[in-house]
Design a protein around this motif. Sequence first.
Motif, mmCIF file in Angstrom:
data_model
loop_
_atom_site.group_PDB
_atom_site.id
_atom_site.type_symbol
_atom_site.label_atom_id
_atom_site.label_comp_id
_atom_site.label_asym_id
_atom_site.label_seq_id
_atom_site.Cartn_x
_atom_site.Cartn_y
_atom_site.Cartn_z
ATOM 1 N N ASN A 109 32.812 46.208 22.837
ATOM 2 C CA ASN A 109 33.441 45.382 23.867
ATOM 3 C C ASN A 109 33.927 44.015 23.420
ATOM 4 O OD1 ASN A 109 33.056 47.172 26.212
ATOM 5 N ND2 ASN A 109 30.901 46.898 25.711
ATOM 6 N N ARG A 164 30.101 43.023 37.167
ATOM 7 C CA ARG A 164 30.755 41.865 36.559
ATOM 8 C C ARG A 164 30.688 40.674 37.514
ATOM 9 N NH1 ARG A 164 34.128 44.451 32.556
ATOM 10 N NH2 ARG A 164 32.613 45.775 31.560
ATOM 11 N N SER A 189 37.623 42.079 28.282
ATOM 12 C CA SER A 189 37.632 42.223 29.740
ATOM 13 C C SER A 189 37.459 40.871 30.428
ATOM 14 C CB SER A 189 36.556 43.207 30.199
ATOM 15 O OG SER A 189 35.276 42.782 29.754
#
Length: 173
Positions: A37, A78, A103
């Motif tokens: 990620n 999130r 992200s």
Amino acid sequence: MATRDSKAFPPNSKADIIFISSDGVRYGIHAKNLEVNTGGFPPINTQNGLSVTSEPVLLPENSSVLDLLFRFIYPIDRPNVEDMDFKTVIKLAEAAEKYQVYSAAHVCRLCLLRFGNFMKTHPVEIALFAAKHGYAELLELTGAHGALLPLSTVVPLLPERLILPWVGATSIH
């Protein structure tokens, strides 16, 4: 400096690496999550699939930023960036860019663009962020809002390479 363990990401035997925030919070993070990620954290040394990192890694960000940032590297809820104040969003955005937490970087850019009237209230700060990280479209959009600010206020805040583009963008609007 006294340290304390993160409640959300406590260091434990399953964590591959320990990060310590500037204000002394220790985070236990899994190397696989960083690998999948992110693109900008220090590499994890491994042998036979096991981490050989024994020393904690000190990070310059404080725990309020890292608490948010690390949530973007795990498959968990999130943070709701749209509800954050500008100071928090811009600090998170800078950390997301620095460590390439893709992200988080994307969500922060959208937030700077669309939510909380940040473009109206902080056009210079957003312009500096956009210029630093190469977001031309974001930089261009700040011109309309920056046109309302006196050049004597804005020019001292800008690096030399941005003065002419800023003046040009604001004069169009």
